[in-house]
Enzyme design. Sequence first.
Site, PDB file in Angstrom:
ATOM      1  N   VAL A 207      -6.231 -18.154 -22.401  1.00 52.47           N
ATOM      2  CA  VAL A 207      -7.417 -18.134 -23.283  1.00 52.47           C
ATOM      3  C   VAL A 207      -6.959 -18.602 -24.658  1.00 52.47           C
ATOM      4  O   VAL A 207      -6.073 -17.974 -25.243  1.00 52.47           O
ATOM      5  CB  VAL A 207      -7.976 -16.695 -23.434  1.00 52.47           C
ATOM      6  CG1 VAL A 207      -9.262 -16.702 -24.246  1.00 52.47           C
ATOM      7  CG2 VAL A 207      -8.208 -16.037 -22.086  1.00 52.47           C
ATOM      8  N   HIS A 208      -7.505 -19.714 -25.135  1.00 54.88           N
ATOM      9  CA  HIS A 208      -7.086 -20.137 -26.481  1.00 54.88           C
ATOM     10  C   HIS A 208      -8.179 -20.822 -27.288  1.00 54.88           C
ATOM     11  O   HIS A 208      -8.015 -21.064 -28.472  1.00 54.88           O
ATOM     12  CB  HIS A 208      -5.873 -21.063 -26.397  1.00 54.88           C
ATOM     13  CG  HIS A 208      -6.215 -22.479 -26.012  1.00 54.88           C
ATOM     14  ND1 HIS A 208      -6.453 -22.861 -24.719  1.00 54.88           N
ATOM     15  CD2 HIS A 208      -6.374 -23.588 -26.761  1.00 54.88           C
ATOM     16  CE1 HIS A 208      -6.743 -24.150 -24.695  1.00 54.88           C
ATOM     17  NE2 HIS A 208      -6.699 -24.625 -25.915  1.00 54.88           N
ATOM     18  N   ARG A 209      -9.336 -21.143 -26.661  1.00 54.18           N
ATOM     19  CA  ARG A 209     -10.381 -21.878 -27.395  1.00 54.18           C
ATOM     20  C   ARG A 209     -10.979 -21.011 -28.494  1.00 54.18           C
ATOM     21  O   ARG A 209     -11.324 -19.828 -28.222  1.00 54.18           O
ATOM     22  CB  ARG A 209     -11.529 -22.251 -26.451  1.00 54.18           C
ATOM     23  CG  ARG A 209     -11.136 -23.158 -25.346  1.00 54.18           C
ATOM     24  CD  ARG A 209     -11.282 -24.590 -25.744  1.00 54.18           C
ATOM     25  NE  ARG A 209     -10.704 -25.402 -24.694  1.00 54.18           N
ATOM     26  CZ  ARG A 209     -10.321 -26.649 -24.846  1.00 54.18           C
ATOM     27  NH1 ARG A 209     -10.466 -27.246 -26.011  1.00 54.18           N
ATOM     28  NH2 ARG A 209      -9.798 -27.324 -23.861  1.00 54.18           N
ATOM     29  N   ARG A 240      -2.732 -17.850 -31.466  1.00 56.93           N
ATOM     30  CA  ARG A 240      -3.992 -17.454 -32.124  1.00 56.93           C
ATOM     31  C   ARG A 240      -4.646 -16.286 -31.376  1.00 56.93           C
ATOM     32  O   ARG A 240      -5.148 -15.344 -31.985  1.00 56.93           O
ATOM     33  CB  ARG A 240      -4.964 -18.637 -32.203  1.00 56.93           C
ATOM     34  CG  ARG A 240      -6.221 -18.183 -32.887  1.00 56.93           C
ATOM     35  CD  ARG A 240      -7.319 -19.108 -33.298  1.00 56.93           C
ATOM     36  NE  ARG A 240      -7.186 -20.517 -33.170  1.00 56.93           N
ATOM     37  CZ  ARG A 240      -7.371 -21.209 -32.055  1.00 56.93           C
ATOM     38  NH1 ARG A 240      -7.667 -20.582 -30.948  1.00 56.93           N
ATOM     39  NH2 ARG A 240      -7.250 -22.497 -32.048  1.00 56.93           N
TER      40      ARG A 240
END
Length: 356
Positions: A207-209, A240
Amino acid sequence: MNRTLRIVHVVGARPQFVKLGAVSREMIKRNDFSQRIIHTGQHYDTEMSDIFFDDLDIPKPDVNLGVGSDTQGRQTARMLQALEAELLKHKPDWVLVYGDTNSTLAAALAAVKLHLRVAHVEACLRSFNRFMPEEINRIVTDGISDLLFAPTRTAMNHARREGLLEHTVFSGDVMYDSISHYRRVLDRDPDDFFTPGLPSSYYLATVHRPANTDNPLRLSEIFAAFAALPHPVVLPLHPRTSRTVQEYGITPENVHLLSPAGYLSMLRLVLDSHCVLTDSGGLQKEAYFLGKRCVTLRDETEWIETVHDHWNTVTGADRNAIVRAALLPEPAAPQKDAFGCGNAAGVICDTLLSQS
Ligand code: UD1
């Protein structure tokens, strides 16, 4: 043409290193190219950058512009400024840009303004979601490039609709080239590239968006879905995401956290998983190429072929939809060859030579 074609590749973020790996390997095999690699420095941690150059045997970048992280505008502006100076020093015959990151956009813009020819690898993809920075990067880069290499027939259709067909070539997908090559390496050395300490049976997730990580509601829904799955979720964590999980006070349950994984370790993780849950574009394809089902944690996908084949289900961040999709059985029909035949880099090299 009987002289060496001078190529500058511009890359900066993880998925671009994978694409560069396939193209630079093909160029090294031939005598027709001299290559220079510019790394913008968009990704700079060892696990986000160096490890890919080592895994994929890519020559070290000739220069790293060290741009690092910043807001969309400032990051792109700093790249543009540094790239202009760098391209002026070594004017190439072609500037190759890859995918849809801010490094792609900055490189294409810097190059066309200097009247250098630009070729875009993995061109003409559309999510039709203009809130994604990548969608803006794709539209602008395709609009100003001289040569577009489309990975799929769907991308060719977008080129036709937008009047870009005249300078678009169907190449197939360089990420498929890469998997075809490294799948053999993994099969030859099945004991290599294992991540130690993993659960015996697991789902693999990334998960990075920003649409997920910067929205506490969406991120909580995704982690609630992970908590409800019957096996643990192995999650290599983007920096992030790691920060926002702490910021929002989310306690991941049923999740086995890892540092960001290199290319070959990631392929091993995919191969050994039940299925993949991700908001990454590249990982959706890698799952498909490796015969694993994918649950896409976004509201749309550019890789629509994987969905039509029933190997990918787009769920957004709806916890029930995510769980239902993760529990689906494997489709009866094998994956189709929508991404070319594993020779996209060959097509790219042939086309560059024929147009020079
Ligand atoms: C970028 C691409 C995205 C791609 C992704 C792959 C854009 C607009 N997006 O997003 O298309 O899927 O790369 O990972 O270009 N950070 C670190 N270390 C690093 C790099 C980043 O800690 O080496 C952190 C920083 O806090 C940074 C954040 O990650 O602010 C986001 O980095 P950014 O450069 O915006 O790119 P990605 O979100 O990774």
